[in-house]
Design an enzyme around this catalytic site. Structure first.
Site, PDB file in Angstrom:
ATOM      1  N   ASP A   1       0.722  -1.370   0.047  1.00 22.67           N
ATOM      2  CA  ASP A   1       0.158   0.234   0.840  1.00 22.67           C
ATOM      3  C   ASP A   1       0.803   0.988   0.118  1.00 22.67           C
ATOM      4  O   ASP A   1       0.492   2.226   0.493  1.00 22.67           O
ATOM      5  CB  ASP A   1      -0.900  -0.063   1.106  1.00 22.67           C
TER       6      ASP A   1
ATOM      7  N   GLU B   1       3.383   1.931   2.362  1.00 21.50           N
ATOM      8  CA  GLU B   1       3.696   2.133   3.830  1.00 21.50           C
ATOM      9  C   GLU B   1       5.213   1.438   3.613  1.00 21.50           C
ATOM     10  O   GLU B   1       5.895   0.516   3.345  1.00 21.50           O
ATOM     11  CB  GLU B   1       3.050   1.565   4.709  1.00 21.50           C
TER      12      GLU B   1
ATOM     13  N   ASP C   1      16.621  38.429  -7.565  1.00 26.12           N
ATOM     14  CA  ASP C   1      15.557  38.900  -6.890  1.00 26.12           C
ATOM     15  C   ASP C   1      15.735  39.746  -5.707  1.00 26.12           C
ATOM     16  O   ASP C   1      16.873  39.298  -5.378  1.00 26.12           O
ATOM     17  CB  ASP C   1      14.146  37.922  -6.349  1.00 26.12           C
TER      18      ASP C   1
ATOM     19  N   LYS D   1      12.493  41.916  -9.023  1.00 25.34           N
ATOM     20  CA  LYS D   1      11.197  41.031  -9.466  1.00 25.34           C
ATOM     21  C   LYS D   1      10.090  41.030  -8.617  1.00 25.34           C
ATOM     22  O   LYS D   1      10.292  41.362  -8.455  1.00 25.34           O
ATOM     23  CB  LYS D   1      11.788  39.809  -9.296  1.00 25.34           C
TER      24      LYS D   1
ATOM     25  N   ARG E   1       6.328  39.140  -9.141  1.00 25.45           N
ATOM     26  CA  ARG E   1       5.172  37.961  -9.467  1.00 25.45           C
ATOM     27  C   ARG E   1       4.181  37.908  -9.733  1.00 25.45           C
ATOM     28  O   ARG E   1       3.295  39.013  -8.577  1.00 25.45           O
ATOM     29  CB  ARG E   1       5.959  37.049  -8.477  1.00 25.45           C
TER      30      ARG E   1
ATOM     31  N   ASP F   1      21.321  31.948  -6.772  1.00 21.45           N
ATOM     32  CA  ASP F   1      20.303  31.555  -6.210  1.00 21.45           C
ATOM     33  C   ASP F   1      20.326  30.443  -5.429  1.00 21.45           C
ATOM     34  O   ASP F   1      21.000  30.130  -5.211  1.00 21.45           O
ATOM     35  CB  ASP F   1      19.509  31.433  -7.310  1.00 21.45           C
TER      36      ASP F   1
ATOM     37  N   THR G   1      11.320  25.840 -11.345  1.00 21.99           N
ATOM     38  CA  THR G   1      10.527  25.920 -12.218  1.00 21.99           C
ATOM     39  C   THR G   1      11.984  26.485 -13.449  1.00 21.99           C
ATOM     40  O   THR G   1      11.122  25.998 -14.666  1.00 21.99           O
ATOM     41  CB  THR G   1       9.425  26.261 -12.350  1.00 21.99           C
TER      42      THR G   1
ATOM     43  N   THR H   1      12.186  32.225 -12.667  1.00 18.31           N
ATOM     44  CA  THR H   1      13.205  33.480 -12.793  1.00 18.31           C
ATOM     45  C   THR H   1      14.589  33.192 -13.426  1.00 18.31           C
ATOM     46  O   THR H   1      14.822  34.406 -13.768  1.00 18.31           O
ATOM     47  CB  THR H   1      12.631  33.276 -11.318  1.00 18.31           C
TER      48      THR H   1
END
Length: 312
Positions: A40, A42, A171, A194, A196, A220, A225, A228
Protein backbone atom coordinates in the site's frame (compact mmCIF):
# COMPACT_ATOMS: atom_id res chain seq x y z
CA UNK A 1 36.81 2.37 10.59
CA UNK A 2 36.77 -0.01 13.53
CA UNK A 3 33.63 -1.24 15.16
CA UNK A 4 34.68 0.77 18.25
CA UNK A 5 34.42 4.10 16.38
CA UNK A 6 32.08 6.49 18.21
CA UNK A 7 29.86 7.29 15.22
CA UNK A 8 28.02 5.67 12.33
CA UNK A 9 26.67 7.20 9.11
CA UNK A 10 23.40 5.97 7.60
CA UNK A 11 21.41 7.09 4.60
CA UNK A 12 17.86 7.22 3.38
CA UNK A 13 17.03 5.74 -0.02
CA UNK A 14 17.30 8.80 -2.25
CA UNK A 15 20.34 10.42 -0.61
CA UNK A 16 22.50 7.31 -0.67
CA UNK A 17 24.58 8.68 -3.58
CA UNK A 18 25.70 11.59 -1.35
CA UNK A 19 26.10 9.52 1.83
CA UNK A 20 28.46 7.18 0.00
CA UNK A 21 30.63 10.12 -1.06
CA UNK A 22 30.63 11.48 2.51
CA UNK A 23 31.68 8.08 3.87
CA UNK A 24 34.46 7.88 1.27
CA UNK A 25 35.77 11.23 2.53
CA UNK A 26 35.55 9.99 6.14
CA UNK A 27 37.14 6.64 5.22
CA UNK A 28 34.32 4.76 6.92
CA UNK A 29 31.70 2.29 5.66
CA UNK A 30 28.10 3.37 5.15
CA UNK A 31 25.95 1.87 7.90
CA UNK A 32 23.66 -1.05 7.08
CA UNK A 33 19.95 -0.28 7.09
CA UNK A 34 16.93 -2.09 5.70
CA UNK A 35 13.87 -0.30 4.34
CA UNK A 36 10.87 -2.55 3.77
CA UNK A 37 8.06 -1.40 1.48
CA UNK A 38 4.50 -2.70 1.74
CA UNK A 39 2.00 -3.05 -1.08
CA UNK A 40 0.00 0.00 0.00
CA UNK A 41 3.04 2.30 -0.12
CA UNK A 42 3.78 2.20 3.62
CA UNK A 43 7.37 1.42 4.61
CA UNK A 44 9.39 0.54 7.69
CA UNK A 45 13.08 1.00 8.55
CA UNK A 46 15.42 -1.10 10.66
CA UNK A 47 19.12 -0.91 11.50
CA UNK A 48 21.04 -4.05 10.58
CA UNK A 49 23.82 -3.39 13.08
CA UNK A 50 24.10 -2.22 16.68
CA UNK A 51 24.10 1.54 17.22
CA UNK A 52 23.83 1.44 21.01
CA UNK A 53 25.88 4.29 22.47
CA UNK A 54 26.89 5.64 19.05
CA UNK A 55 26.59 9.11 17.52
CA UNK A 56 24.33 8.40 14.56
CA UNK A 57 24.42 10.65 11.48
CA UNK A 58 21.39 10.26 9.22
CA UNK A 59 21.91 11.66 5.71
CA UNK A 60 18.66 12.52 3.95
CA UNK A 61 17.61 15.58 1.97
CA UNK A 62 13.86 16.19 2.23
CA UNK A 63 13.20 17.07 -1.40
CA UNK A 64 9.91 16.05 -3.04
CA UNK A 65 8.22 13.70 -2.63
CA UNK A 66 7.34 13.65 1.06
CA UNK A 67 8.41 10.00 1.39
CA UNK A 68 11.95 11.30 1.91
CA UNK A 69 10.86 13.24 5.00
CA UNK A 70 8.79 10.34 6.34
CA UNK A 71 11.69 7.95 5.80
CA UNK A 72 13.97 10.27 7.78
CA UNK A 73 11.45 10.53 10.63
CA UNK A 74 11.26 6.73 10.86
CA UNK A 75 15.06 6.49 10.80
CA UNK A 76 15.24 8.94 13.71
CA UNK A 77 12.61 7.08 15.71
CA UNK A 78 14.31 3.72 15.10
CA UNK A 79 17.70 5.13 16.17
CA UNK A 80 16.21 6.56 19.36
CA UNK A 81 14.59 3.21 20.21
CA UNK A 82 17.89 1.43 19.44
CA UNK A 83 19.65 3.44 22.20
CA UNK A 84 21.81 5.68 20.01
CA UNK A 85 23.78 8.11 22.18
CA UNK A 86 22.85 11.07 19.97
CA UNK A 87 21.09 11.48 16.63
CA UNK A 88 22.25 14.03 14.07
CA UNK A 89 20.04 14.73 11.05
CA UNK A 90 22.19 15.65 8.04
CA UNK A 91 19.76 17.39 5.69
CA UNK A 92 21.67 19.11 2.86
CA UNK A 93 18.40 20.31 1.31
CA UNK A 94 15.78 21.25 3.92
CA UNK A 95 12.41 20.93 2.20
CA UNK A 96 9.41 23.16 2.91
CA UNK A 97 11.84 25.98 3.76
CA UNK A 98 10.06 28.39 1.42
CA UNK A 99 7.10 28.27 3.82
CA UNK A 100 8.99 30.14 6.53
CA UNK A 101 6.42 32.75 7.59
CA UNK A 102 2.75 33.62 7.50
CA UNK A 103 2.70 35.94 4.50
CA UNK A 104 -1.09 35.97 4.09
CA UNK A 105 -4.09 34.88 6.18
CA UNK A 106 -4.92 31.21 6.82
CA UNK A 107 -1.69 29.58 5.62
CA UNK A 108 0.61 27.04 7.25
CA UNK A 109 4.24 27.66 8.18
CA UNK A 110 5.62 24.45 6.71
CA UNK A 111 9.24 24.99 7.80
CA UNK A 112 8.18 25.26 11.46
CA UNK A 113 6.03 22.15 11.17
CA UNK A 114 8.94 20.15 9.73
CA UNK A 115 11.21 21.46 12.49
CA UNK A 116 8.70 20.31 15.09
CA UNK A 117 8.38 16.88 13.46
CA UNK A 118 12.15 16.38 13.49
CA UNK A 119 12.44 17.56 17.09
CA UNK A 120 9.63 15.35 18.35
CA UNK A 121 11.05 12.38 16.45
CA UNK A 122 14.21 12.83 18.50
CA UNK A 123 17.14 14.57 16.77
CA UNK A 124 19.83 16.12 18.95
CA UNK A 125 21.47 18.22 16.22
CA UNK A 126 20.81 19.36 12.65
CA UNK A 127 23.41 19.84 9.93
CA UNK A 128 22.00 21.57 6.85
CA UNK A 129 23.02 23.92 4.05
CA UNK A 130 21.73 27.20 2.63
CA UNK A 131 18.31 27.36 4.26
CA UNK A 132 15.90 29.46 2.24
CA UNK A 133 15.62 31.75 5.27
CA UNK A 134 18.23 31.95 8.04
CA UNK A 135 15.57 32.39 10.72
CA UNK A 136 14.49 28.76 10.28
CA UNK A 137 17.40 27.92 12.60
CA UNK A 138 15.35 29.56 15.36
CA UNK A 139 12.53 27.03 14.82
CA UNK A 140 14.76 24.46 16.56
CA UNK A 141 15.70 24.23 20.25
CA UNK A 142 18.79 22.15 19.42
CA UNK A 143 22.15 23.05 17.82
CA UNK A 144 21.94 23.79 14.08
CA UNK A 145 25.09 23.75 11.97
CA UNK A 146 24.20 25.86 8.93
CA UNK A 147 26.69 25.35 6.09
CA UNK A 148 27.02 27.42 2.92
CA UNK A 149 27.51 26.37 -0.69
CA UNK A 150 29.81 29.37 -1.06
CA UNK A 151 32.57 27.05 0.18
CA UNK A 152 32.40 25.20 -3.15
CA UNK A 153 31.04 27.96 -5.40
CA UNK A 154 33.67 30.62 -4.64
CA UNK A 155 36.68 28.47 -5.63
CA UNK A 156 34.80 27.47 -8.79
CA UNK A 157 34.10 31.11 -9.74
CA UNK A 158 37.76 31.98 -9.13
CA UNK A 159 38.84 29.08 -11.37
CA UNK A 160 36.86 30.55 -14.28
CA UNK A 161 39.14 33.63 -14.41
CA UNK A 162 36.35 35.82 -15.76
CA UNK A 163 37.73 39.15 -17.03
CA UNK A 164 34.84 41.45 -16.16
CA UNK A 165 33.09 39.61 -13.33
CA UNK A 166 29.78 40.95 -12.02
CA UNK A 167 27.78 39.20 -9.32
CA UNK A 168 24.00 39.34 -9.72
CA UNK A 169 20.89 38.18 -7.91
CA UNK A 170 17.63 37.35 -9.72
CA UNK A 171 15.56 39.02 -6.99
CA UNK A 172 16.01 41.39 -4.05
CA UNK A 173 15.68 38.53 -1.57
CA UNK A 174 19.09 37.19 -2.58
CA UNK A 175 20.91 40.53 -2.24
CA UNK A 176 22.64 39.56 1.04
CA UNK A 177 24.11 36.41 -0.53
CA UNK A 178 25.18 38.27 -3.67
CA UNK A 179 26.71 41.09 -1.64
CA UNK A 180 28.84 38.60 0.34
CA UNK A 181 30.10 36.97 -2.87
CA UNK A 182 30.79 40.34 -4.49
CA UNK A 183 32.74 41.58 -1.48
CA UNK A 184 34.84 38.41 -1.27
CA UNK A 185 35.60 38.43 -5.01
CA UNK A 186 36.09 42.19 -5.24
CA UNK A 187 33.42 42.44 -7.94
CA UNK A 188 30.45 44.81 -8.48
CA UNK A 189 26.90 43.61 -7.86
CA UNK A 190 23.63 44.13 -9.72
CA UNK A 191 20.06 43.21 -8.77
CA UNK A 192 17.04 42.10 -10.75
CA UNK A 193 13.83 43.70 -9.52
CA UNK A 194 11.17 40.99 -9.88
CA UNK A 195 7.41 41.12 -9.51
CA UNK A 196 5.41 37.88 -9.29
CA UNK A 197 1.81 37.27 -10.30
CA UNK A 198 1.75 34.07 -8.21
CA UNK A 199 4.10 31.27 -7.12
CA UNK A 200 6.43 30.14 -9.95
CA UNK A 201 5.11 32.88 -12.30
CA UNK A 202 7.16 36.05 -12.89
CA UNK A 203 5.15 39.04 -14.15
CA UNK A 204 7.95 41.52 -14.81
CA UNK A 205 11.67 42.04 -14.22
CA UNK A 206 14.24 44.80 -14.69
CA UNK A 207 17.99 45.10 -14.06
CA UNK A 208 19.24 47.56 -11.46
CA UNK A 209 22.90 48.23 -12.29
CA UNK A 210 25.23 48.15 -15.29
CA UNK A 211 26.10 44.81 -16.94
CA UNK A 212 27.54 46.13 -20.21
CA UNK A 213 30.29 43.74 -21.42
CA UNK A 214 30.13 41.97 -18.04
CA UNK A 215 30.66 38.28 -17.30
CA UNK A 216 27.68 37.86 -15.01
CA UNK A 217 27.29 35.18 -12.34
CA UNK A 218 23.70 34.91 -11.09
CA UNK A 219 23.30 33.48 -7.58
CA UNK A 220 20.27 31.82 -5.99
CA UNK A 221 19.55 29.25 -3.31
CA UNK A 222 16.85 27.17 -5.06
CA UNK A 223 15.97 26.72 -8.73
CA UNK A 224 12.55 25.10 -9.08
CA UNK A 225 10.94 25.74 -12.47
CA UNK A 226 13.88 27.94 -13.63
CA UNK A 227 11.50 30.64 -14.84
CA UNK A 228 13.13 33.41 -12.79
CA UNK A 229 16.76 32.46 -13.36
CA UNK A 230 16.42 32.06 -17.13
CA UNK A 231 14.40 35.26 -17.48
CA UNK A 232 17.09 37.09 -15.50
CA UNK A 233 19.87 35.60 -17.66
CA UNK A 234 18.19 36.59 -20.91
CA UNK A 235 17.53 40.07 -19.52
CA UNK A 236 21.22 40.48 -18.61
CA UNK A 237 22.19 39.61 -22.20
CA UNK A 238 19.62 42.07 -23.55
CA UNK A 239 21.25 44.73 -21.36
CA UNK A 240 24.67 44.13 -22.89
CA UNK A 241 26.25 41.36 -20.78
CA UNK A 242 29.09 39.44 -22.45
CA UNK A 243 28.19 36.13 -20.77
CA UNK A 244 25.85 34.86 -18.07
CA UNK A 245 26.10 31.77 -15.90
CA UNK A 246 24.07 30.85 -12.85
CA UNK A 247 24.79 29.07 -9.58
CA UNK A 248 22.26 27.79 -7.07
CA UNK A 249 22.62 25.63 -3.99
CA UNK A 250 19.69 23.29 -4.51
CA UNK A 251 18.74 21.59 -7.77
CA UNK A 252 14.95 21.15 -7.40
CA UNK A 253 14.51 21.54 -11.19
CA UNK A 254 10.84 20.68 -11.64
CA UNK A 255 9.73 20.31 -15.27
CA UNK A 256 10.17 22.19 -17.56
CA UNK A 257 13.21 23.66 -15.74
CA UNK A 258 15.89 21.66 -17.56
CA UNK A 259 14.48 22.56 -20.98
CA UNK A 260 14.30 26.24 -20.00
CA UNK A 261 17.94 26.26 -18.86
CA UNK A 262 19.10 24.49 -22.02
CA UNK A 263 17.20 26.91 -24.29
CA UNK A 264 18.22 30.05 -22.36
CA UNK A 265 21.23 32.29 -22.86
CA UNK A 266 23.00 30.78 -19.84
CA UNK A 267 26.52 29.47 -20.41
CA UNK A 268 25.95 26.95 -17.61
CA UNK A 269 23.74 26.28 -14.59
CA UNK A 270 25.81 25.08 -11.62
CA UNK A 271 24.35 23.35 -8.55
CA UNK A 272 25.61 21.38 -5.59
CA UNK A 273 24.62 17.72 -5.31
CA UNK A 274 22.33 18.27 -2.29
CA UNK A 275 19.54 16.89 -4.52
CA UNK A 276 20.21 14.22 -7.16
CA UNK A 277 19.99 15.24 -10.82
CA UNK A 278 19.82 12.41 -13.34
CA UNK A 279 18.76 14.18 -16.53
CA UNK A 280 21.29 14.69 -19.31
CA UNK A 281 21.48 18.37 -20.19
CA UNK A 282 24.84 19.82 -21.17
CA UNK A 283 24.36 23.17 -19.45
CA UNK A 284 23.58 21.68 -16.02
CA UNK A 285 26.57 20.89 -13.78
CA UNK A 286 26.85 19.75 -10.15
CA UNK A 287 29.67 20.34 -7.65
CA UNK A 288 29.93 17.94 -4.73
CA UNK A 289 29.43 19.06 -1.14
CA UNK A 290 30.49 15.65 0.25
CA UNK A 291 33.88 16.86 1.46
CA UNK A 292 32.34 19.84 3.27
CA UNK A 293 29.74 17.68 5.04
CA UNK A 294 32.30 15.00 5.87
CA UNK A 295 34.57 17.60 7.47
CA UNK A 296 31.61 18.97 9.46
CA UNK A 297 30.74 15.48 10.72
CA UNK A 298 34.37 14.94 11.73
CA UNK A 299 34.39 18.24 13.63
CA UNK A 300 31.11 17.49 15.39
CA UNK A 301 32.46 14.13 16.56
CA UNK A 302 35.69 15.78 17.78
CA UNK A 303 33.93 18.83 19.30
CA UNK A 304 35.81 21.22 17.01
CA UNK A 305 34.73 24.57 15.57
CA UNK A 306 32.50 24.48 12.49
CA UNK A 307 32.69 28.16 11.58
CA UNK A 308 36.37 27.99 10.61
CA UNK A 309 35.23 26.19 7.42
CA UNK A 310 33.32 29.21 6.17
CA UNK A 311 34.84 31.36 3.42
CA UNK A 312 32.18 34.04 3.90
Amino acid sequence: MSEQAPFRVFSGTNSRYLAEKICAELDCPLGQMNITHFADGEFAVSYEESIRGKIVFLVQSTFPNSDNLMELLLMIDAAKRASARSIVAVIPYFGWARQDRKDKPRVSIGAKLVADLLSVAGIDRLITMDLHADQIQGFFNIPVDHLYASSVFLPYIESLNLENLVIATPDAGGSKRASSFAKYLGAPMVICDKKREKANVVASMQVIGDVTNADVVLLDDIVDTAGTITKAANLMLENGAHSVRAMASHCVMSDPASFRVQESGLEEMVFTDSIPYTKKYSKVKQLSIAKMFAETIRRVVNNESISSQYLI
